[in-house]
Write an enzyme that holds these catalytic residues in place. Structure first.
Site, short mmCIF file in Angstrom:
data_model
loop_
_atom_site.label_atom_id
_atom_site.label_comp_id
_atom_site.label_asym_id
_atom_site.label_seq_id
_atom_site.Cartn_x
_atom_site.Cartn_y
_atom_site.Cartn_z
N HIS A 1 -2.24 -2.36 -9.50
CA HIS A 1 -3.18 -1.70 -8.59
C HIS A 1 -4.40 -2.59 -8.44
O HIS A 1 -4.79 -3.30 -9.35
CB HIS A 1 -3.61 -0.33 -9.17
N ASP B 1 2.79 5.59 -6.79
CA ASP B 1 4.04 5.49 -6.00
C ASP B 1 5.29 5.41 -6.87
O ASP B 1 6.40 5.47 -6.35
CB ASP B 1 3.98 4.25 -5.11
N HIS C 1 0.87 -1.20 0.00
CA HIS C 1 0.00 0.00 0.00
C HIS C 1 0.89 1.24 0.00
O HIS C 1 1.68 1.42 -0.91
CB HIS C 1 -0.93 -0.11 1.22
C1 SDX Z 1 -1.43 2.11 -3.39
O1 SDX Z 1 -6.17 0.77 -3.12
C2 SDX Z 1 -5.68 1.89 -3.37
O2 SDX Z 1 -6.36 2.76 -3.88
C3 SDX Z 1 -4.23 2.07 -2.98
C4 SDX Z 1 -3.59 3.36 -3.42
C5 SDX Z 1 -4.17 4.53 -2.70
O3 SDX Z 1 -4.08 5.64 -3.24
O4 SDX Z 1 -4.63 4.35 -1.55
O5 SDX Z 1 -3.74 3.56 -4.81
C6 SDX Z 1 -2.09 3.39 -3.07
O6 SDX Z 1 -1.38 1.26 -2.54
C7 SDX Z 1 -0.89 1.88 -4.78
C8 SDX Z 1 -0.30 0.43 -4.96
C9 SDX Z 1 1.11 0.47 -4.39
N1 SDX Z 1 1.68 -0.90 -4.31
C10 SDX Z 1 2.68 -1.28 -5.12
O7 SDX Z 1 3.14 -0.60 -6.05
C11 SDX Z 1 3.25 -2.65 -4.76
C12 SDX Z 1 3.43 -3.47 -6.06
N2 SDX Z 1 2.11 -3.77 -6.58
C13 SDX Z 1 1.55 -5.06 -6.19
O8 SDX Z 1 1.87 -5.47 -4.89
C14 SDX Z 1 0.09 -5.19 -6.60
O9 SDX Z 1 -0.05 -4.67 -7.86
C15 SDX Z 1 -0.99 -4.60 -5.73
C16 SDX Z 1 -0.84 -5.00 -4.30
C17 SDX Z 1 -0.99 -3.13 -5.83
C18 SDX Z 1 -2.29 -5.17 -6.25
O10 SDX Z 1 -2.23 -6.56 -6.00
P1 SDX Z 1 -3.25 -7.51 -6.70
O11 SDX Z 1 -4.63 -7.01 -6.48
O12 SDX Z 1 -2.95 -8.94 -6.34
O13 SDX Z 1 -2.88 -7.24 -8.20
P2 SDX Z 1 -3.75 -7.67 -9.34
O14 SDX Z 1 -4.99 -8.38 -8.93
O15 SDX Z 1 -3.90 -6.50 -10.24
O16 SDX Z 1 -2.76 -8.77 -9.96
C19 SDX Z 1 -3.02 -9.26 -11.21
C20 SDX Z 1 -1.84 -10.16 -11.50
C21 SDX Z 1 -1.48 -11.13 -10.38
O17 SDX Z 1 -0.99 -12.28 -11.03
P3 SDX Z 1 -1.96 -13.58 -11.12
O18 SDX Z 1 -2.33 -13.93 -9.70
O19 SDX Z 1 -3.15 -13.13 -11.96
O20 SDX Z 1 -1.10 -14.63 -11.80
O21 SDX Z 1 -0.65 -9.35 -11.69
C22 SDX Z 1 0.35 -9.75 -10.76
C23 SDX Z 1 -0.35 -10.49 -9.63
O22 SDX Z 1 0.54 -11.47 -9.09
N3 SDX Z 1 0.96 -8.53 -10.25
C24 SDX Z 1 2.25 -8.23 -10.37
C25 SDX Z 1 2.38 -6.94 -9.82
N4 SDX Z 1 1.19 -6.53 -9.40
C26 SDX Z 1 0.31 -7.52 -9.66
N5 SDX Z 1 3.31 -8.89 -10.86
C27 SDX Z 1 4.51 -8.27 -10.82
N6 SDX Z 1 4.72 -7.02 -10.31
C28 SDX Z 1 3.66 -6.34 -9.81
N7 SDX Z 1 3.86 -5.12 -9.31
#
Ligand code: SDX
Length: 389
Positions: A270, A328, A229
């Protein structure tokens, strides 16, 4: 219905909520605060305009703005006894640990005089949090580097005052660069609210029990700290420094795609946006402005970030999974260029997000509400007997 049991209608009411504050269309990459697009607010308004908008539903008139700005900027000092709280922390404490502690401690300074059923009290609590978060954040930094706290100044902008409190010392007043002050203001705006994200949902859930707003915001700060997050901005900088050279980018992209590798590309992806995060576009432009103002547009980390973004946006894994840069991805590069240490990045996210958290708290408790009570899908044993029969 999940076979085991049917969800009661109350489940939906505790698992989701109604709000008029922010609208997100994740597929189209749209973010509106009270109907206004985020890029217009960041580029044409200032942060206190946006705080007012989130709290009251409309952009302020010039008179309303003058009154609001005076109320915010003339309550930026904290009680002198709060200074003692910092002394209990180790100097190398993470500033987010300090923020969780001292913001929660504000409850002890306002709790007895606060009646959250009183609209005016709720408004004052909201104002005090917006006023004091930058002061507490700068104090956490000063404490960590062993410098004396710099008192706020009423003659500076919100962003300029924060930079002053971070970098002024008794030996030398920090000269606020208006370009950097405006950049801080924009960055706070880009973080101001984001609908029902993890930390805002935490604030709402805590508030639904009737807890005081200072304790609720402390709970939100704790939730924001996680690297998935708000902690992502700090994690992006650590990742860029670990990559170290553009030649290593492909290796990290491969690791991000490897299901057996826990590495994720920080600053990408996201929960809601399956398109470019509209905040990232403004953040990138702000990054260019700051680096050119400081004459560091050749920053090696920025070069790695730009190349990483280009490769990822063309890579079929990221395209198929709709993983785009989020808010971020660029903020940490700006903070580093300004001289803000990496462990302060998430603290700045918390400062920016405060009006959003408190607007959602205020919206929820200003009308009829019930305690939040998320339900579960039970996967445990059926009833059994200790005798083993
Ligand atoms: C914020 O919610 C909000 O609004 C939050 C926020 C706010 O303003 O409050 O916007 C702020 O938290 C922004 C996000 C910051 N976090 C990061 O940058 C950390 C890296 N990102 C990931 O941890 C991830 O993208 C999340 C946590 C943000 C989202 O996780 P999800 O919901 O599991 O991602 P998804 O459902 O979109 O994933 C789809 C696929 C998955 O693979 P499968 O399970 O389908 O095989 O994409 C993959 C994920 O494993 N994936 C990534 C990835 N993010 C998702 N693979 C590699 N690198 C990544 N960054």
């Amino acid at each position: 219905s999940e076979g085991l049991f049917t969800y009661d209608p109350g489940f939906v009411s505790t698992a989701s909520c109604e709000s008029e504050i922010t609208y997100i269309d994740g597929a189209k990459g749209v973010l509106l605060h009270r109907g206004y697009p985020i890029d217009q607010l960041a580029n044409e308004c200032d942060y206190l305009d946006v705080c007012y908008l989130l709290l009251y539903g409309e952009l302020p008139s010039s008179d309303q703005k003058a009154t609001f700005e005076h109320a915010i900027m003339h309550h930026t000092m904290v009680h002198e006894q709060l200074h003692q709280f910092f002394k209990g922390f180790r100097r190398d404490s993470h500033p987010m640990a300090i923020m969780v502690g001292v913001v929660g401690a504000l409850s002890a300074f306002y709790h007895d005089s606060l009646d959250i059923s009183n609209d005016r009290h709720r408004e004052v609590a909201a104002h005090r949090l917006i006023s004091k978060m930058p002061t507490l954040a700068a104090m956490a930094y000063k404490y960590s580097i062993g410098q004396p706290f710099a008192y706020p100044r009423n003659d500076l902008s919100y962003g300029g005052n924060f930079l002053h409190m971070m970098f002024s010392t008794p030996a030398e007043e920090y000269k606020v660069n208006p370009v950097l002050a405006r950049a801080m203001d924009k960055i706070f705006t880009l973080h101001a609210d984001h609908e029902q994200n993890a930390s805002t949902s935490t604030v709402r859930l805590a508030g639904s029990s009737g807890a005081n707003p200072f304790a609720c915001i402390a709970a939100g700060i704790a939730a924001l700290w996680g690297p998935a997050h708000g902690g992502a901005n700090e994690a992006v900088l650590n990742m860029l420094e670990e990559i170290g050279d553009e030649a290593n980018i492909e290796e990290y992209i491969a690791r991000a795609k490897d299901k057996d590798d826990p590495f994720r590309l920080m600053g990408f992806g996201h929960r809601v946006y399956k398109n470019y995060d509209p905040r990232a576009k403004v953040m990138k432009a702000t990054c260019d402005e700051v680096l050119s103002e400081l004459g560091v547009q050749d920053d090696p980390l920025l070069k790695i970030a730009m190349r990483l973004e280009k490769i990822a946006l063309e890579d079929e894994y990221f395209v198929e999974k709709k993983l785009y840069p989020n808010v971020d991805f660029y903020s940490g590069i700006i903070f580093k260029a300004i001289g803000i240490p990496t462990d302060m990045f998430t603290v700045l996210f918390a400062v920016g997000r405060t009006p959003g958290w408190i607007a959602h708290w205020k919206e929820m408790i200003s009308g009829p509400y019930r305690i939040g009570r998320p339900r579960q899908l039970y996967k445990g044993y059926d009833q059994r007997d200790v005798s083993g029969d």
